[in-house]
Write a protein that holds these residues in place. Structure first.
Motif, PDB file in Angstrom:
ATOM      1  N   ARG A 187       0.824  -1.214   0.000  1.00 32.91           N
ATOM      2  CA  ARG A 187       0.000   0.000   0.000  1.00 32.91           C
ATOM      3  C   ARG A 187       0.858   1.264   0.000  1.00 32.91           C
ATOM      4  NH1 ARG A 187      -2.868  -3.465   3.561  1.00 32.91           N
ATOM      5  NH2 ARG A 187      -1.915  -2.470   5.400  1.00 32.91           N
ATOM      6  N   LYS A 191       0.949   3.652  -3.377  1.00 34.39           N
ATOM      7  CA  LYS A 191       0.392   5.006  -3.297  1.00 34.39           C
ATOM      8  C   LYS A 191       1.435   6.059  -3.637  1.00 34.39           C
ATOM      9  CE  LYS A 191      -2.734   6.169  -0.361  1.00 34.39           C
ATOM     10  NZ  LYS A 191      -3.512   6.460   0.864  1.00 34.39           N
ATOM     11  N   SER A 195       0.975   8.324  -7.247  1.00 31.68           N
ATOM     12  CA  SER A 195       0.508   9.630  -6.784  1.00 31.68           C
ATOM     13  C   SER A 195       0.304  10.558  -7.983  1.00 31.68           C
ATOM     14  CB  SER A 195       1.526  10.249  -5.834  1.00 31.68           C
ATOM     15  OG  SER A 195       2.723  10.561  -6.523  1.00 31.68           O
ATOM     16  N   SER A 215      -7.807  12.126  -4.191  1.00 35.63           N
ATOM     17  CA  SER A 215      -6.485  11.508  -4.157  1.00 35.63           C
ATOM     18  C   SER A 215      -6.369  10.493  -5.288  1.00 35.63           C
ATOM     19  CB  SER A 215      -6.256  10.817  -2.812  1.00 35.63           C
ATOM     20  OG  SER A 215      -5.101  10.001  -2.859  1.00 35.63           O
ATOM     21  N   SER A 217      -3.816   8.498  -5.996  1.00 39.43           N
ATOM     22  CA  SER A 217      -3.222   7.240  -5.535  1.00 39.43           C
ATOM     23  C   SER A 217      -4.216   6.379  -4.765  1.00 39.43           C
ATOM     24  CB  SER A 217      -1.995   7.521  -4.667  1.00 39.43           C
ATOM     25  OG  SER A 217      -2.333   8.293  -3.533  1.00 39.43           O
ATOM     26  N   THR A 218      -5.057   6.991  -3.944  1.00 44.32           N
ATOM     27  CA  THR A 218      -6.059   6.226  -3.196  1.00 44.32           C
ATOM     28  C   THR A 218      -7.079   5.610  -4.133  1.00 44.32           C
ATOM     29  OG1 THR A 218      -5.807   7.618  -1.227  1.00 44.32           O
ATOM     30  CG2 THR A 218      -7.846   6.355  -1.418  1.00 44.32           C
ATOM     31  N   LEU A 221      -5.388   2.703  -5.989  1.00 47.87           N
ATOM     32  CA  LEU A 221      -5.155   1.595  -5.056  1.00 47.87           C
ATOM     33  C   LEU A 221      -6.432   0.810  -4.823  1.00 47.87           C
ATOM     34  CD1 LEU A 221      -3.310   0.091  -3.055  1.00 47.87           C
ATOM     35  CD2 LEU A 221      -4.036   1.746  -1.309  1.00 47.87           C
ATOM     36  N   ASN A 222      -7.546   1.503  -4.645  1.00 49.76           N
ATOM     37  CA  ASN A 222      -8.825   0.825  -4.434  1.00 49.76           C
ATOM     38  C   ASN A 222      -9.257   0.037  -5.680  1.00 49.76           C
ATOM     39  OD1 ASN A 222      -9.078   1.729  -1.798  1.00 49.76           O
ATOM     40  ND2 ASN A 222     -10.202   3.575  -2.386  1.00 49.76           N
ATOM     41  N   LYS A 225      -7.105  -3.072  -5.774  1.00 48.52           N
ATOM     42  CA  LYS A 225      -7.539  -4.017  -4.752  1.00 48.52           C
ATOM     43  C   LYS A 225      -8.736  -4.827  -5.236  1.00 48.52           C
ATOM     44  CE  LYS A 225      -9.284  -4.198   0.010  1.00 48.52           C
ATOM     45  NZ  LYS A 225      -9.596  -3.394   1.224  1.00 48.52           N
TER      46      LYS A 225
END
Length: 364
Positions: A187, A191, A195, A215, A217-218, A221-222, A225
């Motif tokens: 993580r 991130k 970014s 964000s 990166s968030t 990332l989600n 996932k």
């Protein structure tokens, strides 16, 4: 398109190959559009792959349009290579398979006479790019290569990467992801690398992310996932490339064995246009179907409304419009003035473009 949006595009460096491949799922595109034969199709050029894939539907014409002349040079080179080479020769020349750089140069010299003068001049200045295998030489591809070669080794071993990509059941893939892959190091490094700042410098152009306020990166990332914990990881050439820097044995739709000859047989139906979708519509419209990639991503709401109007007016009575949303919500069917109907649900689990939020097909 507004003067402001045109100014923003001028800030983008179009003298480089931004995308050596298409990073939208051609299988999903073809399923969503569900085309009969003899359609007149407008397709955003990019790396050319999805425009080639559309040729497998036996269309009347596919018009690939792009504001970047360099992207069109890439498509023209791929087109002439497909015409001249059998599938295995093409896979080696273009970079999907390993080949000596000198052999690629010999192949290029055979292709070169078939290129337009301006395209020929460009590739004569990019011989090292050809030697290295063109499908690896785009800015976005190099960004993924940097991730796979420099970042992933700081997080997981090659053995663990292979295990992630190994075919498994849905339950086993989810269990592996949550127990063995989704660590704090994954993580943290993910991130940092994805970014807004790093991606804007090394991957996508920063101007393409101006309309997203959260964000970056968030969000990515989600998205990762969700996909990495699904069984579809195994067949995803995009994910294979992002994690290993190689396509391995997973290839884009247009070069798969059952599709390559269909593409070759229909290449005379492919036309290249340097400009905006509006220019293609004026010269070759109206169109029955549109592959719009994710061009709405960097448009503000006012410009989106204007471009949408041009696209609707440039479509035939029952035209279909396929496109992706990455981070910014831009849905044509929300505008009821055009009586658009969304005909496709989001196939997020199966979309090889695991970073996208939404795939949409609208019909007039």
């Amino acid at each position: 398109m507004s003067k402001k949006e045109k100014k923003n595009l001028k800030e983008v460096d179009f003298d480089i190959i931004r995308y050596a491949n298409c990073w939208e799922d051609a299988d999903l595109l073809l399923k969503g559009l569900d085309l009969d034969e003899n359609n007149n199709i407008l397709s955003i050029g990019s790396g050319g792959d999805n425009s080639f894939s559309l040729l497998t539907t036996n269309p009347k014409k596919v018009v690939a349009v792009d504001v970047s002349e360099v992207q069109l040079f890439l498509i023209e080179l791929k087109k002439q290579a497909i015409l001249l080479l059998n599938r295995n020769e093409y896979l080696a020349f273009i970079g999907f398979h390993v080949q000596d750089g000198n052999t690629r140069m010999e192949t290029y010299q055979n292709i070169r006479p078939q290129l337009s003068d301006v395209c020929k001049k460009y590739w004569d200045s990019q011989l090292e790019t050809i030697k290295a295998g063109i499908v690896h030489q785009g800015k976005f591809e190099k960004y993924f290569q940097l991730f796979s070669k420099r970042v992933i080794p700081l997080i997981h071993s090659k053995k663990k990467v292979r295990e992630l990509l190994k075919e498994k059941s849905e339950a086993d893939q989810a269990a592996f992801f949550h127990k063995s892959w989704d660590t704090w190091r994954w993580r943290m490094f993910f991130k940092a690398f994805f970014s807004r700042f790093i991606m804007g410098r090394l991957g996508r152009d920063k101007s393409f992310m101006k309309e997203f306020e959260g964000s970056v990166s968030t969000f990515i990332l989600n998205q990762a996932k969700r996909h990495l914990s699904s069984k579809h990881v195994h067949d995803n050439f995009m994910l294979n490339y992002a994690l290993t820097g190689s396509f391995l044995d997973k290839l884009p739709h247009y070069v798969q064995e059952e599709n390559y000859e269909k593409v070759k047989q229909n290449l005379d139906k492919l036309t290249l246009i340097n400009g905006f979708a509006k220019d293609a519509i004026e010269q070759h419209g109206p169109f029955d179907a549109f592959n719009l990639s994710n061009i709405f991503e960097y448009l503000n709401k006012e410009t989106f409304a204007s471009v949408q109007k041009e696209l609707i007016e440039g479509g035939t009575e029952h035209a279909k419009y396929a496109y992706w949303n990455l981070m910014v919500d831009r849905i044509m069917s929300n505008n009821k003035a055009y009586r658009l109907t969304n005909k496709t649900k989001e196939h997020l689990a199966k979309d090889k473009g695991f970073f996208y939020k939404r795939f949409v097909v609208d019909c007039k």
